[in-house]
Design a protein around this motif. Structure first.
Motif, mmCIF file in Angstrom:
data_model
loop_
_atom_site.group_PDB
_atom_site.id
_atom_site.type_symbol
_atom_site.label_atom_id
_atom_site.label_comp_id
_atom_site.label_asym_id
_atom_site.label_seq_id
_atom_site.Cartn_x
_atom_site.Cartn_y
_atom_site.Cartn_z
ATOM 1 N N VAL A 1 -7.978 -3.267 -1.226
ATOM 2 C CA VAL A 1 -7.316 -3.737 -0.003
ATOM 3 C C VAL A 1 -7.982 -3.100 1.218
ATOM 4 N N ASN A 2 -8.245 -1.798 1.144
ATOM 5 C CA ASN A 2 -8.905 -1.099 2.261
ATOM 6 C C ASN A 2 -10.296 -1.661 2.519
ATOM 7 N N CYS A 3 -11.022 -1.904 1.449
ATOM 8 C CA CYS A 3 -12.381 -2.446 1.576
ATOM 9 C C CYS A 3 -12.365 -3.818 2.222
ATOM 10 N N GLU B 1 0.831 -1.206 0.000
ATOM 11 C CA GLU B 1 0.000 0.000 0.000
ATOM 12 C C GLU B 1 0.862 1.252 0.000
ATOM 13 N N ASP B 2 0.238 2.367 -0.352
ATOM 14 C CA ASP B 2 0.869 3.688 -0.316
ATOM 15 C C ASP B 2 2.121 3.780 -1.188
ATOM 16 N N GLY B 3 2.115 3.080 -2.322
ATOM 17 C CA GLY B 3 3.218 3.186 -3.270
ATOM 18 C C GLY B 3 4.495 2.468 -2.878
ATOM 19 N N VAL C 1 3.197 -4.928 -10.663
ATOM 20 C CA VAL C 1 4.253 -4.737 -11.657
ATOM 21 C C VAL C 1 5.583 -4.962 -10.952
ATOM 22 N N SER C 2 6.600 -5.276 -11.727
ATOM 23 C CA SER C 2 7.932 -5.452 -11.151
ATOM 24 C C SER C 2 8.910 -4.554 -11.884
ATOM 25 N N LYS D 1 0.125 -2.239 -9.470
ATOM 26 C CA LYS D 1 0.085 -1.712 -10.833
ATOM 27 C C LYS D 1 -0.785 -0.463 -10.915
ATOM 28 N N HIS D 2 -1.859 -0.439 -10.141
ATOM 29 C CA HIS D 2 -2.784 0.690 -10.145
ATOM 30 C C HIS D 2 -3.011 1.152 -8.708
ATOM 31 N N ASP D 3 -2.905 2.453 -8.485
ATOM 32 C CA ASP D 3 -3.140 2.999 -7.145
ATOM 33 C C ASP D 3 -4.534 2.653 -6.643
ATOM 34 N N SER D 4 -5.498 2.545 -7.544
ATOM 35 C CA SER D 4 -6.878 2.272 -7.133
ATOM 36 C C SER D 4 -7.046 0.880 -6.521
#
Length: 107
Positions: free
Chosen positions: A97-99, A41-43, A76-77, A89-92
């Motif tokens: 994960v939060n849900c 999470e958080d990049g 992604v790697s 791969k996508h911030d969304s």
């Protein structure tokens, strides 16, 4: 200035997009894979070694789970010397994960 992101509804997706979404959700639907996503999470970007130590599972098992998540478009790697770093791969995806985290508390 905040970028406006248009929210898509399920009925706006074509059959191929729905198939990809279902495939991603199937890949995520495993306790270890949900745990992996929570660590990213958080990049955050982590190596296989870092992830296997956090999860306290075999490195080969970690690699297997990472491979599935990458293959289904969840992760992604990025190679940096001898290390390969994995990230969402996508911030969304963090929303999923939060849900899952919030929903599982109320079971």
């Amino acid at each position: 200035m905040k970028e406006h992101v248009m929210e898509m509804k399920i009925q706006d997706l074509d059959a191929a997009q729905l198939e990809r979404a279902a495939s991603m959700l199937k890949a995520i639907a495993h306790p270890m894979r949900i745990a992996i996503l929570s660590y990213l999470e958080d990049g955050k970007k982590l190596t296989v070694t870092e992830i296997h130590r956090l999860l306290d599972i075999e490195q080969s098992t970690t690699s297997h789970h990472l491979g599935i998540l990458k293959d289904k478009g969840v992760l992604v790697s990025q190679r940096d010397g001898k290390n390969t770093y994995y990230s969402l791969k996508h911030d969304s995806l963090q929303t999923i994960v939060n849900c899952v985290s919030k929903c599982s508390v109320n079971l």
